[in-house]
Design an enzyme around this catalytic site. Structure first.
Site: not given
Ligand code: PPS
Length: 321
Positions: A164, A134, A73
């Site tokens: 998150s 991860h 996340k």
């Molecule tokens: S995972 O399941 O671990 O692969 O998830 P991961 O992609 O690492 O994290 C998901 C969180 O990243 C946010 N996210 C973004 N934020 C800003 N801009 C972009 N383009 C973007 N893409 C993914 C996503 O909304 C999750 O964060 P939260 O705070 O829950 O919204």
């Protein structure tokens, strides 16, 4: 005979791949459940991952493969999409060729058959592959270091990362039950969540970043100035794309666009895996949402504990912009 336009053909191929992937997950039915965690070298991992970790360690990457490493996340999907677009010179259609899980496999992921593992997917692809992990740095297969692969690490401030992860665990039906928010904070501080301690994870990659030539990025920097960060990634990968392409990549990887993009918003994961009616995968995408979750007393305990665990680490995290 009607000849279809190139875009139409690739969009149909993508739809077919997505459908096939979703159907396989759906068919897995109750083979998928909230897997318990099992420790590997002291780090809790989902049981199917822990059981197959030796085959992950045996994975031999190509020197051109790119590893995107994160604590869950922290911005993995964002970085995966940026890198895929950079490798395709900002070609939107090329990056719609399939769901992100197929374009950029998850190294250590294992599910019961007939679902494919991350390794199954990787072995079907030709390098350069964009590989998600991860795993804590000490669990990364040695081959990545031996072959001097490019490794991009994305770190996110602890409080937003925790928030998150909590919402993700509520909706991801293959993750352990999150339990109450109060207890979840404790589990995070104790390193009891899947993939272990956030504190050790971010510190582990930070310590090694120079020696192992790891590009260490922050979610908050990406949010603050995506153009600057996309350029840093481009330079690190020894790529060269025009300013116009950089601007397009920034636009295509904005939260709003990725939230609506069926190849990045995980709508391809059916309800038996991700129940997005509970919480969306692309939930808020903000810096500072933690203020809406922590009570004053929770914040005090968390901050005091943070000081202890991060003492001397000197990693420039920002919890607000
Ligand atoms: S995972 O399941 O671990 O692969 O998830 P991961 O992609 O690492 O994290 C998901 C969180 O990243 C946010 N996210 C973004 N934020 C800003 N801009 C972009 N383009 C973007 N893409 C993914 C996503 O909304 C999750 O964060 P939260 O705070 O829950 O919204």
């Amino acid at each position: 005979m009607t000849v279809l336009a190139k875009e139409e053909v690739s969009s149909r191929i993508a739809m077919e791949k997505t459908l096939k992937y979703s159907q396989t997950v759906e068919k897995a039915g109750n083979l998928l459940f909230r897997f318990p965690l099992k420790k590997v070298r002291g780090i809790p991992l989902r049981e199917p991952i822990a059981q197959n970790i030796e085959s992950v360690w045996a994975f031999c990457p190509d020197p051109t493969d790119i590893l995107i490493a994160t604590y869950p996340k922290a911005g993995t999907t964002w970085a995966q999409e940026i890198v895929d677009l950079l490798l395709h010179n900002g070609d939107k259609e090329a990056c719609k060729r399939g769901p992100i899980v197929l374009r950029s496999p998850f190294l250590e992921i294992f599910y019961p058959p007939p679902m494919l593992s991350g390794l199954d997917l990787l072995y079907q692809m030709s390098p350069p592959r964009i590989i998600k992990t991860h795993l804590a740095i000490q669990l990364i297969p040695e081959g990545f270091w031996e072959k001097k692969c490019k490794v991009i690490y994305v770190a996110r401030n602890a409080k937003d990362n925790l928030v998150s992860y909590y919402h993700f665990d509520r909706m991801t039906l293959t993750q352990p039950e999150p339990g109450s928010w109060e207890n979840y904070i404790q589990k995070f501080m104790n390193g009891d969540l899947g993939w272990g301690s956030w504190y050790d994870h971010v510190k582990g990659y930070w310590k090694e970043r120079e020696k192992r030539n790891i590009l260490y990025l922050f979610y908050e920097d990406l949010k603050e100035n995506p153009q600057r960060e996309v350029e840093r990634i481009m330079q690190y990968l020894d790529l060269s794309v025009s300013d116009e392409v950089i601007a397009r990549i920034v636009e295509l990887t904005s939260f709003e666009v990725m939230k609506e993009n069926p190849m990045t918003n995980y709508s391809f994961n059916p309800k038996n895996m991700f129940d997005q009616s509970i919480s969306a995968f692309m939930r808020k995408g903000e810096v500072g949402d933690w203020v809406n979750h922590f009570s004053a007393s929770q914040l005090k305990i968390f901050d005091e504990n943070y000081e202890q665990q991060m003492e001397m680490a000197n990693i420039p995290f920002r919890s607000n912009l």
